[in-house]
Write a protein that holds these residues in place. Structure first.
Motif, PDB file in Angstrom:
ATOM      1  N   GLU A   1       0.799  -1.205   0.042  1.00 52.39           N
ATOM      2  CA  GLU A   1      -0.043   0.012   0.052  1.00 52.39           C
ATOM      3  C   GLU A   1       0.812   1.172   0.094  1.00 52.39           C
ATOM      4  OE1 GLU A   1      -2.367  -0.564   3.594  1.00 52.39           O
ATOM      5  OE2 GLU A   1      -3.434  -2.263   2.691  1.00 52.39           O
ATOM      6  N   ALA A   2       2.151   1.269   0.364  1.00 54.95           N
ATOM      7  CA  ALA A   2       2.955   2.391   0.482  1.00 54.95           C
ATOM      8  C   ALA A   2       3.161   3.203  -0.906  1.00 54.95           C
ATOM      9  CB  ALA A   2       4.504   2.083   0.746  1.00 54.95           C
ATOM     10  N   VAL A   3       2.919   4.456  -0.863  1.00 53.68           N
ATOM     11  CA  VAL A   3       3.209   5.286  -1.909  1.00 53.68           C
ATOM     12  C   VAL A   3       4.724   5.512  -1.989  1.00 53.68           C
ATOM     13  CG1 VAL A   3       3.060   7.692  -2.846  1.00 53.68           C
ATOM     14  CG2 VAL A   3       1.117   6.394  -1.436  1.00 53.68           C
ATOM     15  N   ALA A   4       5.550   5.659  -1.305  1.00 52.82           N
ATOM     16  CA  ALA A   4       6.887   5.690  -1.109  1.00 52.82           C
ATOM     17  C   ALA A   4       7.480   4.401  -0.228  1.00 52.82           C
ATOM     18  CB  ALA A   4       7.596   6.971  -0.622  1.00 52.82           C
ATOM     19  N   LEU A   5       8.313   3.717  -0.862  1.00 54.47           N
ATOM     20  CA  LEU A   5       8.817   2.654   0.000  1.00 54.47           C
ATOM     21  C   LEU A   5      10.049   2.943   0.983  1.00 54.47           C
ATOM     22  CD1 LEU A   5       9.487   0.097  -3.077  1.00 54.47           C
ATOM     23  CD2 LEU A   5       7.642  -0.048  -1.258  1.00 54.47           C
ATOM     24  N   PRO A   6      10.224   2.298   1.840  1.00 56.53           N
ATOM     25  CA  PRO A   6      11.302   2.722   3.058  1.00 56.53           C
ATOM     26  C   PRO A   6      12.617   2.762   2.241  1.00 56.53           C
ATOM     27  CG  PRO A   6      10.545   0.700   3.434  1.00 56.53           C
ATOM     28  CD  PRO A   6       9.547   1.268   2.461  1.00 56.53           C
ATOM     29  N   ASP A   7      13.591   3.357   2.719  1.00 52.12           N
ATOM     30  CA  ASP A   7      15.133   3.198   2.477  1.00 52.12           C
ATOM     31  C   ASP A   7      15.825   1.972   3.150  1.00 52.12           C
ATOM     32  OD1 ASP A   7      15.392   5.742   1.170  1.00 52.12           O
ATOM     33  OD2 ASP A   7      15.238   6.506   3.152  1.00 52.12           O
ATOM     34  N   LEU A   8      15.083   1.434   3.960  1.00 49.75           N
ATOM     35  CA  LEU A   8      15.591   0.430   4.998  1.00 49.75           C
ATOM     36  C   LEU A   8      14.810  -0.363   5.501  1.00 49.75           C
ATOM     37  CD1 LEU A   8      18.734  -0.641   5.468  1.00 49.75           C
ATOM     38  CD2 LEU A   8      18.797   0.898   7.257  1.00 49.75           C
ATOM     39  N   ILE A   9      15.209  -1.800   5.644  1.00 46.41           N
ATOM     40  CA  ILE A   9      13.919  -2.575   6.697  1.00 46.41           C
ATOM     41  C   ILE A   9      14.887  -3.169   7.539  1.00 46.41           C
ATOM     42  CG2 ILE A   9      12.501  -4.573   6.330  1.00 46.41           C
ATOM     43  CD1 ILE A   9      11.773  -3.944   3.409  1.00 46.41           C
ATOM     44  N   PHE A  10      14.249  -3.063   8.967  1.00 45.37           N
ATOM     45  CA  PHE A  10      14.946  -3.889  10.222  1.00 45.37           C
ATOM     46  C   PHE A  10      13.721  -4.831  10.300  1.00 45.37           C
ATOM     47  CE2 PHE A  10      17.333   0.099  10.319  1.00 45.37           C
ATOM     48  CZ  PHE A  10      18.600  -0.344  10.835  1.00 45.37           C
ATOM     49  N   LEU A  11      14.321  -6.186  10.443  1.00 46.15           N
ATOM     50  CA  LEU A  11      13.554  -7.387  10.296  1.00 46.15           C
ATOM     51  C   LEU A  11      13.915  -8.241  11.734  1.00 46.15           C
ATOM     52  CD1 LEU A  11      11.494  -9.346   9.023  1.00 46.15           C
ATOM     53  CD2 LEU A  11      13.561 -10.157   7.813  1.00 46.15           C
ATOM     54  N   ASP A  12      12.906  -8.605  12.390  1.00 43.29           N
ATOM     55  CA  ASP A  12      12.937  -9.550  13.450  1.00 43.29           C
ATOM     56  C   ASP A  12      12.809 -10.992  13.029  1.00 43.29           C
ATOM     57  OD1 ASP A  12      13.478 -10.536  16.074  1.00 43.29           O
ATOM     58  OD2 ASP A  12      11.394 -10.286  16.856  1.00 43.29           O
TER      59      ASP A  12
ATOM     60  N   ALA B   1      11.901 -12.748  -3.480  1.00 38.43           N
ATOM     61  CA  ALA B   1      11.305 -13.243  -4.718  1.00 38.43           C
ATOM     62  C   ALA B   1      10.579 -12.454  -5.855  1.00 38.43           C
ATOM     63  CB  ALA B   1      10.330 -14.565  -4.360  1.00 38.43           C
ATOM     64  N   GLY B   2      10.611 -11.174  -5.825  1.00 38.68           N
ATOM     65  CA  GLY B   2       9.836 -10.303  -6.775  1.00 38.68           C
ATOM     66  C   GLY B   2       9.083  -9.347  -6.290  1.00 38.68           C
ATOM     67  N   HIS B   3       8.975  -9.188  -5.165  1.00 39.32           N
ATOM     68  CA  HIS B   3       8.022  -8.110  -4.588  1.00 39.32           C
ATOM     69  C   HIS B   3       8.629  -6.770  -5.058  1.00 39.32           C
ATOM     70  CE1 HIS B   3       6.141  -5.445  -1.681  1.00 39.32           C
ATOM     71  NE2 HIS B   3       5.119  -6.390  -1.793  1.00 39.32           N
ATOM     72  N   LYS B   4       7.751  -5.778  -5.048  1.00 34.89           N
ATOM     73  CA  LYS B   4       8.386  -4.307  -5.650  1.00 34.89           C
ATOM     74  C   LYS B   4       9.419  -3.663  -4.467  1.00 34.89           C
ATOM     75  CE  LYS B   4       4.872  -1.353  -3.253  1.00 34.89           C
ATOM     76  NZ  LYS B   4       3.832  -0.482  -3.592  1.00 34.89           N
ATOM     77  N   ALA B   5       9.510  -4.390  -3.384  1.00 34.70           N
ATOM     78  CA  ALA B   5      10.407  -3.999  -2.298  1.00 34.70           C
ATOM     79  C   ALA B   5      11.685  -4.758  -2.388  1.00 34.70           C
ATOM     80  CB  ALA B   5       9.672  -4.066  -0.893  1.00 34.70           C
ATOM     81  N   LYS B   6      11.805  -5.689  -3.344  1.00 38.54           N
ATOM     82  CA  LYS B   6      12.996  -6.704  -3.293  1.00 38.54           C
ATOM     83  C   LYS B   6      14.374  -5.933  -3.134  1.00 38.54           C
ATOM     84  CE  LYS B   6      13.182  -7.620  -8.278  1.00 38.54           C
ATOM     85  NZ  LYS B   6      13.368  -6.357  -8.687  1.00 38.54           N
ATOM     86  N   ASP B   7      14.486  -4.750  -3.747  1.00 33.72           N
ATOM     87  CA  ASP B   7      15.730  -3.977  -3.607  1.00 33.72           C
ATOM     88  C   ASP B   7      16.188  -3.230  -2.391  1.00 33.72           C
ATOM     89  OD1 ASP B   7      16.384  -5.322  -5.918  1.00 33.72           O
ATOM     90  OD2 ASP B   7      15.209  -3.583  -7.127  1.00 33.72           O
ATOM     91  N   ILE B   8      15.162  -3.056  -1.535  1.00 33.38           N
ATOM     92  CA  ILE B   8      15.400  -2.650  -0.145  1.00 33.38           C
ATOM     93  C   ILE B   8      16.193  -3.503   0.562  1.00 33.38           C
ATOM     94  CG2 ILE B   8      14.202  -1.545   1.860  1.00 33.38           C
ATOM     95  CD1 ILE B   8      11.914  -1.184   0.413  1.00 33.38           C
ATOM     96  N   PRO B   9      17.348  -2.660   1.078  1.00 31.81           N
ATOM     97  CA  PRO B   9      18.218  -3.318   1.923  1.00 31.81           C
ATOM     98  C   PRO B   9      17.428  -3.929   3.339  1.00 31.81           C
ATOM     99  CG  PRO B   9      19.067  -1.414   1.308  1.00 31.81           C
ATOM    100  CD  PRO B   9      17.889  -1.472   0.785  1.00 31.81           C
TER     101      PRO B   9
END
Length: 131
Positions: free
Chosen positions: A48-59, A76-84
């Protein structure tokens, strides 16, 4: 000029969420941090994001969709696949660490015990040129 990053924190523990966002506010009150309580919520947020985050912190250890499942789906191919993605967990099982890296995690960081260590670690990750 250093830009202020936007972050998605995927973490189910409310105390850890509050400590993380407090550390970010201590570093720079302009940092935008969205929170998802599990991988499924994070996927919905990213969809739903208009702008993707620059970075993802994941538990890794979360209900519904854990961190490994999230990585598998996003990388695997999501629009956010290139976010670190930085795995940020108390998990220390080397098998889990290696699986996360194989699935596309950029780094694996064990959650620090002290607030000052968290601030230092986050500052170094977000603003490496100013360390």
């Amino acid at each position: 000029m250093i830009t202020t990053p936007s972050i998605l924190l995927i973490e189910d523990d409310i105390d850890d969420q509050e400590i993380f966002t407090s550390a970010l506010a201590f570093i720079d009150s302009g940092i935008v941090c969205s929170i998802a309580a599990n991988g499924y919520e994070a996927i919905m947020h990213l969809n739903e994001a208009v702008a993707l985050p620059d970075l993802i912190f994941l538990d890794l250890n979360m209900p519904m969709m854990n961190g490994v499942q999230f990585l598998r789906e996003v990388k695997a191919g999501h629009k956010a696949k290139d976010i670190p993605v930085i795995v940020f967990s108390t998990a220390s099982d080397m098998k889990i660490v290696q699986e996360a890296k194989l699935l596309g995690a950029d780094q694996f960081i064990t959650k620090p015990e002290k607030f000052s260590e968290l601030v230092g670690m986050l500052h170094g990750l977000l603003f490496p040129a100013t360390k």
